[in-house]
Enzyme design. Structure first.
Site, PDB file in Angstrom:
ATOM      1  N   GLY A  29       0.661  -1.272   0.051  1.00  0.00           N
ATOM      2  CA  GLY A  29      -0.051  -0.095   0.092  1.00  0.00           C
ATOM      3  C   GLY A  29       1.020   1.420  -0.026  1.00  0.00           C
ATOM      4  N   SER A  30       1.890   1.186   0.693  1.00  0.00           N
ATOM      5  CA  SER A  30       2.797   2.261   0.984  1.00  0.00           C
ATOM      6  C   SER A  30       3.488   2.722  -0.411  1.00  0.00           C
ATOM      7  CB  SER A  30       3.876   2.100   2.235  1.00  0.00           C
ATOM      8  OG  SER A  30       3.114   1.731   3.285  1.00  0.00           O
ATOM      9  N   ILE A  38       6.424  -7.589   6.753  1.00  0.00           N
ATOM     10  CA  ILE A  38       6.601  -8.713   7.244  1.00  0.00           C
ATOM     11  C   ILE A  38       6.053  -9.780   6.202  1.00  0.00           C
ATOM     12  CG2 ILE A  38       6.401  -8.000   9.747  1.00  0.00           C
ATOM     13  CD1 ILE A  38       3.996  -9.446   9.954  1.00  0.00           C
ATOM     14  N   ASP A  39       5.324  -9.079   5.418  1.00  0.00           N
ATOM     15  CA  ASP A  39       4.413 -10.046   4.518  1.00  0.00           C
ATOM     16  C   ASP A  39       5.289 -10.722   3.510  1.00  0.00           C
ATOM     17  OD1 ASP A  39       2.280  -9.240   6.278  1.00  0.00           O
ATOM     18  OD2 ASP A  39       1.709  -7.883   4.573  1.00  0.00           O
ATOM     19  N   ARG A  55       4.724  -8.828  14.677  1.00  0.00           N
ATOM     20  CA  ARG A  55       5.387  -7.962  14.035  1.00  0.00           C
ATOM     21  C   ARG A  55       6.529  -7.184  14.666  1.00  0.00           C
ATOM     22  NH1 ARG A  55       0.757  -4.580  11.189  1.00  0.00           N
ATOM     23  NH2 ARG A  55       1.312  -3.025  12.742  1.00  0.00           N
TER      24      ARG A  55
HETATM   25  O1  F6P Z   1       1.284  -5.780   6.347  1.00  0.00           O
HETATM   26  C1  F6P Z   1       1.669  -6.083   7.572  1.00  0.00           C
HETATM   27  C2  F6P Z   1       0.592  -6.415   8.217  1.00  0.00           C
HETATM   28  O2  F6P Z   1       1.068  -6.945   9.627  1.00  0.00           O
HETATM   29  C3  F6P Z   1      -0.322  -7.544   7.954  1.00  0.00           C
HETATM   30  O3  F6P Z   1       0.040  -9.056   7.758  1.00  0.00           O
HETATM   31  C4  F6P Z   1      -1.732  -7.465   8.453  1.00  0.00           C
HETATM   32  O4  F6P Z   1      -2.716  -8.087   7.834  1.00  0.00           O
HETATM   33  C5  F6P Z   1      -1.515  -6.077   8.617  1.00  0.00           C
HETATM   34  O5  F6P Z   1      -0.576  -5.469   8.478  1.00  0.00           O
HETATM   35  C6  F6P Z   1      -2.337  -5.627  10.005  1.00  0.00           C
HETATM   36  O6  F6P Z   1      -2.306  -4.363  10.109  1.00  0.00           O
HETATM   37  P1  F6P Z   1      -2.668  -3.495  11.346  1.00  0.00           P
HETATM   38  O7  F6P Z   1      -1.665  -3.488  12.336  1.00  0.00           O
HETATM   39  O8  F6P Z   1      -2.841  -1.943  10.950  1.00  0.00           O
HETATM   40  O9  F6P Z   1      -4.148  -4.000  12.024  1.00  0.00           O
END
Ligand code: F6P
Length: 328
Positions: free
Chosen positions: A107-108, A130-131, A261
């Protein structure tokens, strides 16, 4: 080609371990090359609101080992509007910023691409998520650490699964990509992985688990990717289905959530982040613009941002086969 005297750096989207190592590398490589570094806080929101601070070499001291992002991050809705991007651009001009480096995920970097199309300013993207879901780079910053965190958690859950003869469905992050799920399943010796890239028939899965349990195994671990692409509700959904088909088994669900994360980045992520951050400054000096700097076969590569965000990054069929055979 206009000489780049001042660069801005921001982190955007989900934080990822190694982002600080990357900010450190960008800052020090830029200063080494006589550039001024403007740190932007809270991602694109900070670019719009002018949350700027000039960084010196010591601003990034003692940060390489820290998870999260010292610049903070956000998912800015305002930047999705042309008006928001115009405000961001005006702030950059007012602060004499010649180039922008964005560390973030899909997205970024999509935001970075929009910005680069509209305004005549060099933008460099760095894969920080992390994805691991960005095309053109073997790995993204943060993926290795998250993978190791997941494996550590699964090892612990397995102790309970074994001791109590239970089937655990463990849900992991990854958004719409199954890299974390598939590879953590291989690394933790899980019985199966459910990933969006490989459609899993629930009946097949139940069959498979039933067979395993009858044969010799008294416990099972199934890693489920959080993706809702298939319309299911992740681990809870699969656990429910198996409970219905095999009421004799003790089925439990663990959703690992945000503990995946954070945390100290692995050595691999620190090195990757340092190399990519350093390379982003080299790229700007070479006159590159609107590219993502990635790593492929241990070499630095430049990928047009558009390709990085638009192209699918498939999971190797080999990984699916490895898990299927080794979990027998
Ligand atoms: O894109 C990284 C991520 O940790 C995804 O794995 C997860 O779906 C999303 O961000 C969760 O986002 P947030 O922390 O905004 O709920």
């Amino acid at each position: 080609m206009k000489e780049i005297k001042t660069i801005a750096v921001l982190t955007s989207g989900g934080d990822a371990p190694g982002m600080n190592a990357c900010i450190r590398a960008i800052t020090r490589a830029a200063i080494f090359n006589n550039m001024k570094v403007i740190a932007v806080y809270r991602g694109y929101a900070g670019l719009i609101n002018g949350e700027f601070e000039e960084f010196t070499s010591s601003s990034v001291s003692n940060t390489i080992q820290r998870g999260g992002t010292i610049l903070k991050t956000s998912r800015s809705q305002e930047f999705l509007d042309p008006e928001g991007r115009k405000k961001a651009y005006d702030n950059m001009v007012a602060n004499h910023i010649d180039a922008l480096i964005v560390i973030g995920g899909n997205g970024s970097l999509t935001g970075a691409q929009l910005f680069a199309r509209e305004y005549d300013i060099p933008v460099i993207g760095l894969p920080g998520t992390i994805d691991n879901d960005l095309y053109g780079t073997d790995h993204t910053i943060g993926y290795d650490t998250a993978l190791n965190t997941i494996v550590e958690c699964v090892d612990k859950i397995r102790d309970t699964a074994n001791s109590h003869d239970r089937i655990f469905f463990i849900e992991v992050m990854g958004r719409d990509a199954g890299f974390l799920a598939q590879n953590s399943a291989i690394a933790s010796g899980a019985e199966a992985a459910i990933i969006p890239e490989d459609k899993t028939d629930v009946d097949q899965l139940a069959e498979f688990i039933g067979r395993g349990m009858r044969k010799s195994k008294n416990s099972s671990i199934v890693i489920v990717s959080e993706s809702q692409k298939d319309g299911s509700g992740g681990a809870l959904y699969y656990a429910d289905r198996v409970r219905k088909e095999f009421p004799q088994y003790k089925v439990q669900v663990t959703i690992l959530g945000h503990l995946q994360r954070g945390g100290t980045p692995s050595a691999y992520d620190r090195i990757l982040a340092s190399r990519l951050g350093y390379a982003s400054i080299e790229a700007l000096i070479e006159g590159q613009r609107n590219i993502m700097v990635g790593i492929s076969n241990d070499e630095i590569v430049y990928v047009p941002i558009q390709r990085a965000v638009k192209m699918d990054k498939p999971i190797k069929k080999e990984l699916i086969d490895v898990l299927a055979v080794l979990s027998m």
